[in-house]
Design a protein around this motif. Structure first.
Motif, mmCIF file in Angstrom:
data_model
loop_
_atom_site.group_PDB
_atom_site.id
_atom_site.type_symbol
_atom_site.label_atom_id
_atom_site.label_comp_id
_atom_site.label_asym_id
_atom_site.label_seq_id
_atom_site.Cartn_x
_atom_site.Cartn_y
_atom_site.Cartn_z
ATOM 1 N N SER A 5 -49.469 1.230 -19.949
ATOM 2 C CA SER A 5 -48.116 1.649 -20.300
ATOM 3 C C SER A 5 -47.309 1.866 -19.026
ATOM 4 N N VAL A 6 -45.980 1.807 -19.153
ATOM 5 C CA VAL A 6 -45.086 1.948 -18.007
ATOM 6 C C VAL A 6 -44.142 3.117 -18.247
ATOM 7 N N LEU A 7 -44.097 4.040 -17.291
ATOM 8 C CA LEU A 7 -43.171 5.171 -17.323
ATOM 9 C C LEU A 7 -42.125 4.980 -16.236
ATOM 10 N N CYS A 8 -40.887 5.326 -16.521
ATOM 11 C CA CYS A 8 -39.809 5.134 -15.557
ATOM 12 C C CYS A 8 -39.093 6.457 -15.288
ATOM 13 N N GLY A 9 -38.915 6.802 -14.020
ATOM 14 C CA GLY A 9 -38.205 8.020 -13.654
ATOM 15 C C GLY A 9 -38.792 8.637 -12.397
ATOM 16 N N ARG A 10 -37.947 9.285 -11.620
ATOM 17 C CA ARG A 10 -38.406 9.939 -10.396
ATOM 18 C C ARG A 10 -39.077 11.267 -10.740
ATOM 19 N N LEU A 11 -40.182 11.564 -10.053
ATOM 20 C CA LEU A 11 -40.970 12.753 -10.359
ATOM 21 C C LEU A 11 -41.199 13.559 -9.087
ATOM 22 N N ASP A 12 -41.027 14.887 -9.187
ATOM 23 C CA ASP A 12 -41.402 15.741 -8.067
ATOM 24 C C ASP A 12 -42.867 16.146 -8.218
ATOM 25 N N ALA A 13 -43.364 16.959 -7.303
ATOM 26 C CA ALA A 13 -44.783 17.307 -7.318
ATOM 27 C C ALA A 13 -45.189 18.028 -8.601
ATOM 28 N N GLY A 14 -44.340 18.946 -9.066
ATOM 29 C CA GLY A 14 -44.645 19.681 -10.287
ATOM 30 C C GLY A 14 -44.691 18.778 -11.504
ATOM 31 N N GLN A 15 -43.733 17.877 -11.603
ATOM 32 C CA GLN A 15 -43.699 16.951 -12.732
ATOM 33 C C GLN A 15 -44.887 15.995 -12.700
ATOM 34 N N LEU A 16 -45.267 15.590 -11.494
ATOM 35 C CA LEU A 16 -46.438 14.727 -11.367
ATOM 36 C C LEU A 16 -47.704 15.460 -11.811
ATOM 37 N N ALA A 17 -47.820 16.720 -11.425
ATOM 38 C CA ALA A 17 -48.994 17.505 -11.825
ATOM 39 C C ALA A 17 -49.069 17.624 -13.348
ATOM 40 N N GLU A 18 -47.914 17.841 -13.983
ATOM 41 C CA GLU A 18 -47.877 17.920 -15.445
ATOM 42 C C GLU A 18 -48.273 16.588 -16.080
ATOM 43 N N LEU A 19 -47.795 15.488 -15.487
ATOM 44 C CA LEU A 19 -48.134 14.170 -16.011
ATOM 45 C C LEU A 19 -49.628 13.892 -15.871
ATOM 46 N N LEU A 20 -50.189 14.256 -14.733
ATOM 47 C CA LEU A 20 -51.627 14.060 -14.523
ATOM 48 C C LEU A 20 -52.439 14.800 -15.586
ATOM 49 N N ALA A 21 -51.995 16.006 -15.896
ATOM 50 C CA ALA A 21 -52.715 16.801 -16.897
ATOM 51 C C ALA A 21 -52.544 16.216 -18.297
ATOM 52 N N SER A 22 -51.324 15.822 -18.644
ATOM 53 C CA SER A 22 -51.064 15.330 -19.998
ATOM 54 C C SER A 22 -51.767 14.014 -20.278
ATOM 55 N N LEU A 23 -51.909 13.173 -19.267
ATOM 56 C CA LEU A 23 -52.586 11.886 -19.436
ATOM 57 C C LEU A 23 -54.095 11.977 -19.189
ATOM 58 N N ARG A 24 -54.554 13.157 -18.750
ATOM 59 C CA ARG A 24 -55.965 13.361 -18.397
ATOM 60 C C ARG A 24 -56.404 12.344 -17.344
ATOM 61 N N VAL A 25 -55.598 12.243 -16.325
ATOM 62 C CA VAL A 25 -55.860 11.305 -15.229
ATOM 63 C C VAL A 25 -56.993 11.837 -14.362
ATOM 64 N N ASN A 26 -57.872 10.948 -13.906
ATOM 65 C CA ASN A 26 -58.884 11.377 -12.933
ATOM 66 C C ASN A 26 -58.850 10.557 -11.648
ATOM 67 N N TRP A 27 -57.816 9.715 -11.486
ATOM 68 C CA TRP A 27 -57.591 9.032 -10.198
ATOM 69 C C TRP A 27 -56.135 8.601 -10.126
ATOM 70 N N LEU A 28 -55.469 8.968 -9.055
ATOM 71 C CA LEU A 28 -54.093 8.526 -8.818
ATOM 72 C C LEU A 28 -54.098 7.524 -7.667
ATOM 73 N N VAL A 29 -53.531 6.347 -7.905
ATOM 74 C CA VAL A 29 -53.407 5.320 -6.879
ATOM 75 C C VAL A 29 -51.923 5.192 -6.528
ATOM 76 N N ASP A 30 -51.594 5.563 -5.315
ATOM 77 C CA ASP A 30 -50.210 5.562 -4.833
ATOM 78 C C ASP A 30 -49.924 4.211 -4.167
ATOM 79 N N ALA A 31 -49.270 3.317 -4.919
ATOM 80 C CA ALA A 31 -48.930 1.991 -4.403
ATOM 81 C C ALA A 31 -47.421 1.848 -4.253
ATOM 82 N N THR A 32 -46.766 2.939 -3.887
ATOM 83 C CA THR A 32 -45.322 2.901 -3.687
ATOM 84 C C THR A 32 -44.996 2.202 -2.364
ATOM 85 N N HIS A 33 -43.712 1.999 -2.131
ATOM 86 C CA HIS A 33 -43.240 1.275 -0.952
ATOM 87 C C HIS A 33 -43.698 1.969 0.332
ATOM 88 N N PRO A 34 -43.984 1.213 1.401
ATOM 89 C CA PRO A 34 -44.435 1.840 2.658
ATOM 90 C C PRO A 34 -43.459 2.866 3.221
#
Length: 274
Positions: free
Chosen positions: A46-75
């Protein structure tokens, strides 16, 4: 079960998502803009669109039950990388920063100037001719204008309504704006330089994915000075950095094989039962 959050918005995210699909790992791709969402090439995630700060990212990680984040954003996207690292530190989730291979040292030339920031670039460009072709994107257009007043600006930006509106707000008209989506090959860039006759080209070290060599080589061949704003230092520990596709493949294999990985445990239990 595993769930990976991929932070994307560039072409780097596509092969990462493809590898996750081949490994049958569920994932979500998060991008900051609609342009990034259109760039995404995913089949199963799935694709989510929108800018996220650290707090919002933490909430997203919890809601999706993520166990690995791969940061492939622009250099050059330092803020989101800092936010992602902070969110993973807060939640105890594994983090990896994917870094596309650099081509910075592939070319040296008297007309090629490598600088660390916008201010240094303006210091060099200020002594050159009046026509400046800027291929660094739309994010810092106001800073460039403030640093080099009185120049004739030619900007190559994405053909997105909000970006064009930003250019217009800064006083740029149709004669200043080249709205198109790259990367472009060397022949295309050569034709563009011939058409707009810049006195200097300013760009970023965007690697092969961003057509770095195809931007600077035609400029140097035409005796046009080229200023390159080099990549900022990573805002995360170097131990978390994956330096290219092969490094990601190895990391994915190690991650899947880890005894702490839920998918690995499920496979092991299945084998034991059989």
């Amino acid at each position: 079960m595993n769930h990976v959050l991929v932070l994307g918005g560039t072409s780097d995210a596509t092969p990462i998502c493809q590898q996750l699909e081949m490994a049958a790992v569920p994932y979500t791709l998060s991008v900051a803009t609609e342009a990034g969402a259109r760039l995404a090439q995913v089949r199963k995630g799935s694709v989510l669109c929108g800018r996220l700060d650290a707090g919002q990212l933490a909430e997203l990680l919890a809601s999706l039950r993520v166990n690995w984040l791969v940061d492939a954003t622009h250099p050059y996207a330092q803020e989101i990388s800092r936010n992602a690292w902070q969110a993973c530190q807060q939640t105890g989730i594994a983090y990896s920063r994917y870094r596309r291979p650099s081509q910075l040292d592939c070319v040296s030339h008297p007309l090629l100037h490598k600088v660390a920031n916008i201010e240094e670039a303006c210091g060099i460009a200020g002594a050159l001719g009046p026509r400046v072709l800027l291929t660094t994107g739309s994010k810092d257009l106001a800073r460039w204008q403030a640093g080099l007043p009185g120049k004739t600006w030619l900007v190559r930006v994405l053909p997105v309504a909000s970006v064009i509106a930003q250019c217009e707000q800064l006083g740029l008209g149709p004669e200043n704006i080249f709205a198109m989506k790259g990367p472009f090959n060397a022949a295309f860039n050569q034709a563009l330089y011939q058409f707009c006759s810049p006195d200097v080209v300013i760009t970023k070290e965007s690697g092969i994915q961003g057509g770095y060599l195809d931007k600077i080589v035609p400029a140097l061949q035409a005796a046009i000075p080229c200023i390159v704003v080099t990549r900022p230092q990573e805002s995360v520990p170097e131990t978390q950095v994956l330096g290219g596709p092969e490094a990601f493949t190895r990391k994915l294999q190690d991650w899947l094989a880890s005894p702490f990985n839920p998918q690995h445990s499920a496979l092991s239990n299945r084998r034991t039962t059989v």
